[in-house]
Scaffold this motif. Structure first.
Motif, short mmCIF file in Angstrom:
data_model
loop_
_atom_site.label_atom_id
_atom_site.label_comp_id
_atom_site.label_asym_id
_atom_site.label_seq_id
_atom_site.Cartn_x
_atom_site.Cartn_y
_atom_site.Cartn_z
N LYS A 269 5.05 28.40 -40.63
CA LYS A 269 5.09 27.20 -40.16
C LYS A 269 6.21 27.25 -38.89
O LYS A 269 5.98 26.47 -37.89
N ASN A 270 7.18 27.71 -38.95
CA ASN A 270 8.24 27.81 -38.01
C ASN A 270 7.90 28.57 -36.84
O ASN A 270 7.88 28.11 -35.64
N VAL A 271 6.71 29.54 -36.88
CA VAL A 271 6.28 30.08 -35.75
C VAL A 271 5.58 29.29 -35.08
O VAL A 271 5.52 29.05 -34.01
N ASP A 273 5.46 26.00 -35.11
CA ASP A 273 6.15 25.00 -34.66
C ASP A 273 7.27 25.19 -33.56
O ASP A 273 7.41 24.35 -32.74
N HIS A 274 7.89 26.45 -33.47
CA HIS A 274 8.93 26.55 -32.60
C HIS A 274 8.83 27.88 -31.54
O HIS A 274 9.43 28.36 -31.03
N THR A 275 7.26 28.10 -31.43
CA THR A 275 6.99 29.05 -30.28
C THR A 275 5.82 28.52 -29.50
O THR A 275 5.05 27.49 -30.14
N LEU A 333 14.91 21.41 -42.98
CA LEU A 333 15.26 21.88 -44.41
C LEU A 333 14.50 23.02 -44.61
O LEU A 333 14.40 24.07 -45.51
N GLY A 334 13.50 23.54 -43.84
CA GLY A 334 12.56 24.51 -44.08
C GLY A 334 13.34 25.85 -44.44
O GLY A 334 12.93 26.49 -45.20
N LEU A 335 14.20 26.33 -43.51
CA LEU A 335 14.66 27.70 -43.62
C LEU A 335 15.96 27.59 -44.80
O LEU A 335 16.30 28.58 -45.37
MG LIG Z 1 10.65 24.69 -40.22
#
Ligand SMILES: [Mg+2]
Ligand SMILES: Nc1ncnc2c1ncn2[C@@H]1O[C@H](COP(=O)(O)OP(=O)(O)O)[C@@H](O)[C@H]1O
Length: 367
Positions: A269-271, A273-275, A333-335
């Motif tokens: 999800k971070n990939v 959201d943040h790329t 809070l994800g990580l």
């Molecule tokens: Mg996250």
């Protein structure tokens, strides 16, 4: 020398000194004695003279005994007091140190050169105990501090969606229901913010549960199947991305399948959201010396060294924003959840990145 030996030697020494003083004085008094005419006892020739001499001798001995005993008593009292004070000085220092520690100076230790003798050993044992206590105290302090910060951050984070919902509710009350496009927008935003708040509360509850150290489910988990699920979910959310899955051999660990699924899910999800859209990423699975290795690597903007150190902090988020100025991603809070789940499985997670060349998150779990 031990305290016990020193006490015994001091007592014996003092008693010998007292006996020596009294005996010496008595002996001296008897040796120098002459009768009234200057003659010695055995040279007395009349029985009267002998009786008078013996009476005088008896009273003389009694006086000398009483006098020297009194003098020895006074002298020895001072000497004993001095010696005992000197002998107990280390204990006095311990009392001082204990009082100081009691007053809050937790770094204070008892001075003792070597762990020899009762006092030295006691000092060393107490110092070791104080070290342990100080460690436990500091740990409690820091965990309390973390909890305080968590509560403060959580309240702060929850305030934004609540304010937004309140704002839209107010708009609604002021007659937005008469303007359909405003109403639709208000409803959409209220729903979105309530959803965000809900998932934030769920994440906080999960973290609190993990912090409590409650036992997790422990079943064999096929990481390959979990990763395949997570990758296909990510594809469904963002069909424009290429997300690869590399796995040479099946990897099975013991753990909680739901939580481990969440670990991979959060990293992917971070990939998303943040790329930037379209940035490729890959999930790799493998083994390394008794550990299962799970890697999620992307080719996005990556993280600076300072950011890499902070990513696992609770509520920490990078500064990148969406075109409309809103922050991307979740509540930060994800990580933290990834780190807590991995730690509760006895593993560890690391972030590595070269800014501009993508970020790689590596999870190691015991096999
Ligand atoms: Mg996250
Ligand atoms: N793959 C990634 N590439 C770049 N930055 C990332 C990546 N993963 C995480 N980050 C940074 O780490 C921060 C914390 O991530 P996370 O704890 O999941 O919070 P959130 O996703 O809610 O912002 C993100 O805000 C982002 O700045």
């Amino acid at each position: 020398m031990t305290l016990r030996t020193r006490l015994v030697l001091t007592t014996v020494g003092l008693v010998t000194l007292a006996l020596g003083l009294v005996a010496g004085a008595t002996f001296g008094a008897l040796q120098d004695w002459r009768g009234s005419d200057g003659s010695r006892l055995l040279a007395m020739n009349t029985p009267e003279a002998l009786v008078a001499a013996s009476d005088e001798l008896t009273s003389r001995v009694a006086w000398v005994l009483a006098g020297t005993s009194a003098a020895a008593l006074v002298l020895l009292t001072f000497l004993a007091a001095h010696l005992i004070r000197k002998g107990l000085r280390p204990l006095d220092r311990m009392v001082e140190a204990a009082a100081d520690i009691g007053a809050g100076n937790l770094e204070r230790r008892i001075e003792a050169a070597r762990p020899v003798g009762e006092v030295g050993r006691l000092a060393h044992a107490l110092n070791a105990m104080l070290g342990q206590l100080e460690g436990a105290f500091r740990q409690r302090e820091s965990s309390e501090e973390r909890l305080r910060r968590f509560v403060a951050d959580a309240s702060h984070e929850l305030r934004t969606p609540i304010a937004t919902i309140r704002g839209y509710a107010e708009l609604f009350r002021r007659g937005a229901d008469g303007r359909p496009e405003d109403l639709a927008r208000a409803m959409h935003r209220i729903e979105a913010e309530a959803g965000r708040m809900g998932s934030m509360v769920d994440e906080m509850l999960l973290l609190a549960r993990l912090d409590q150290g409650r036992p997790l489910e422990r079943t064999p988990v096929d990481l390959m199947a979990l990763a395949a699920d997570a990758v296909s979910d990510a594809h469904a959310m963002d069909p424009g991305r290429v997300i690869g899955l590399e796995c040479a051999t099946p990897v099975t660990v013991t753990g909680d399948p739901l939580r481990l699924r969440q670990v991979i899910g959060n990293l992917l999800k971070n990939v998303l959201d943040h790329t930037p859209p379209g940035t490729p990423a890959v999930v790799r699975l493998g083994r390394e010396g008794g550990h299962a290795l799970l890697e999620v690597a992307d080719e996005g903007p990556g993280l600076s060294e300072e950011q890499t150190e902070r990513v696992f902090e609770r509520f920490w988020r990078g500064e990148h924003r969406q075109a409309d100025g809103r922050r991307l991603g979740g509540s930060g809070l994800g990580l933290s959840i990834v780190a807590a789940v991995v730690a509760s499985h006895g593993g560890e997670v690391r972030a590595a990145s070269t800014p501009g060349a993508g970020a790689t998150f590596t999870v190691r779990l015991p096999l």
